[in-house]
Design a protein around this motif. Structure first.
Motif, PDB file in Angstrom:
ATOM      1  N   GLU A  31     -58.279 -21.350 -56.586  1.00  0.00           N
ATOM      2  CA  GLU A  31     -58.155 -22.532 -57.418  1.00  0.00           C
ATOM      3  C   GLU A  31     -58.278 -22.119 -58.879  1.00  0.00           C
ATOM      4  O   GLU A  31     -58.890 -21.102 -59.208  1.00  0.00           O
TER       5      GLU A  31
ATOM      6  N   THR B  65     -59.911 -22.378 -62.099  1.00  0.00           N
ATOM      7  CA  THR B  65     -61.165 -22.809 -62.707  1.00  0.00           C
ATOM      8  C   THR B  65     -61.237 -22.262 -64.137  1.00  0.00           C
ATOM      9  O   THR B  65     -60.454 -21.383 -64.512  1.00  0.00           O
TER      10      THR B  65
ATOM     11  N   PRO C 188     -61.847 -28.273 -60.003  1.00  0.00           N
ATOM     12  CA  PRO C 188     -60.868 -27.362 -60.614  1.00  0.00           C
ATOM     13  C   PRO C 188     -59.573 -28.084 -60.968  1.00  0.00           C
ATOM     14  O   PRO C 188     -59.394 -29.270 -60.670  1.00  0.00           O
TER      15      PRO C 188
ATOM     16  N   ARG D 197     -53.124 -24.152 -57.190  1.00  0.00           N
ATOM     17  CA  ARG D 197     -53.721 -22.939 -56.638  1.00  0.00           C
ATOM     18  C   ARG D 197     -53.621 -21.813 -57.666  1.00  0.00           C
ATOM     19  O   ARG D 197     -52.625 -21.688 -58.371  1.00  0.00           O
TER      20      ARG D 197
END
Length: 332
Positions: A226, A228, A238, A242
């Motif tokens: 993810e 972040t 997040p 992806r």
């Protein structure tokens, strides 16, 4: 010609949001690179700036999602929540403020004096409220980022005077497509500048930090896959993409910039742009011409016009680029 908009309008002081901030060095000797006139290398200043921006995220209500430190300027894509400090305790606010202003760098910290300063803050409700507000203020974050670097550089160069071209410029990123477009643009700065054609060699960028944090894009664990922040922690969740998809998108875009004759978008990357409601054939143009396409805001036509009404200006630069980039004709 861009219409002047008061700085206090450019950053929403009531609601969280994403922003693209930049600043440029005014000197011929460059911010962090090699001075072609004297031959001196100032690359170590990139470490100063990179370390400083990450440390400040632990004090301000800010997260950094992308950055690139170039020879004479830098870019930061960040998330700001101006109301987050309201949830911090008085003690936490006082501690963070004292970390921001620890005293003169040439003097050792006096624990007793520091404790007295903290008690003075805690017993002054007006000052405490002011510091709480400043810890959620973008201008104060940029001020505390820029001033020490300017002072250290002047001291190192044994000179005085203006170091930065201006305070900083900010650009509101109004939706997810605008955010990811800007992040990719920032991460690809060294590639676009022809410094390198490999993301793993893009020194002092967030994309290199992300790559360094994983052994291989193909071996990402699902719970880690993810996007972040690379510094700071404010949002509880997040970004809606992806990490593997984002890295693959940036990698392909970089290759396409280097070798435009092989710019056909791969099948496995197309769904990422579809989810963002973006036209695949205009993504590459968006990244290559980002700096010219937009000024104060990036987003759909509707959101750009909403900002124009809010800021009481007739129009904002970016409508033409938005028409080409977003798929939906209504762009809502």
């Amino acid at each position: 010609i861009h219409m002047a908009i008061p700085r206090k309008k450019l950053v929403d002081s009531q609601n969280p949001g994403f922003y693209h901030c930049t600043n440029r060095c005014v000197r011929r000797t460059f911010l962090c690179g090699v001075d072609q006139h004297s031959g001196r290398n100032y690359a170590h200043r990139k470490h100063w700036l990179e370390k400083r921006m990450k440390a400040l995220c632990e004090l301000f209500a800010i997260e950094i999602y992308a950055y690139a430190i170039m020879d004479n300027h830098y870019h930061i894509v960040l998330y700001l929540d101006p109301k987050a400090p309201l949830n911090w305790t008085d003690d936490e606010v006082a501690e963070r403020w004292l970390e921001l202003f620890p005293g003169r760098p040439d003097q050792a910290i006096n624990p007793r004096l520091r404790a007295m300063k903290k008690m003075a803050i805690l017993h002054d409700t007006e000052r405490l409220a002011l510091y709480r507000q400043r810890l959620g203020d973008l201008s104060w974050f940029m001020r505390r980022l820029n001033e020490p670097l300017a002072k250290n550089s002047n001291r190192e160069d044994d000179c005085t005077g203006k170091f930065w071209e201006g305070r900083y410029t900010s650009q509101a990123l109004l939706d997810e497509a605008a955010l990811f477009s800007c992040m990719a643009y920032v991460d690809l700065n060294p590639v676009r500048a022809k410094i390198t054609d490999k993301l793993a060699e893009s020194q002092h960028t967030s994309i290199k930090q992300r790559l360094d944090n994983i052994d291989s894009v193909k071996q990402l664990c699902p719970w880690k896959d993810e996007v972040t922040p690379v510094a700071g922690k404010v949002r509880p969740y997040p970004l809606p993409m992806r990490l593997q998809d984002y890295i693959e998108l940036v990698e392909w875009t970089g290759r396409a910039i280097v070798k435009p004759e092989k710019a056909d978008i791969p099948v496995h990357i197309a769904p990422t742009l579809d989810r963002l409601n973006l036209r695949k054939n205009h993504w590459l143009k968006q990244i290559e011409n980002y700096g010219n396409n937009y000024f104060r805001v990036v987003g759909t036509i509707q959101k750009i016009r909403q900002k124009a009404r809010l800021w009481e200006v007739r129009c904002l630069h970016g409508i033409a680029a938005a028409k080409l980039l977003y798929k939906s004709s209504r762009q809502e």
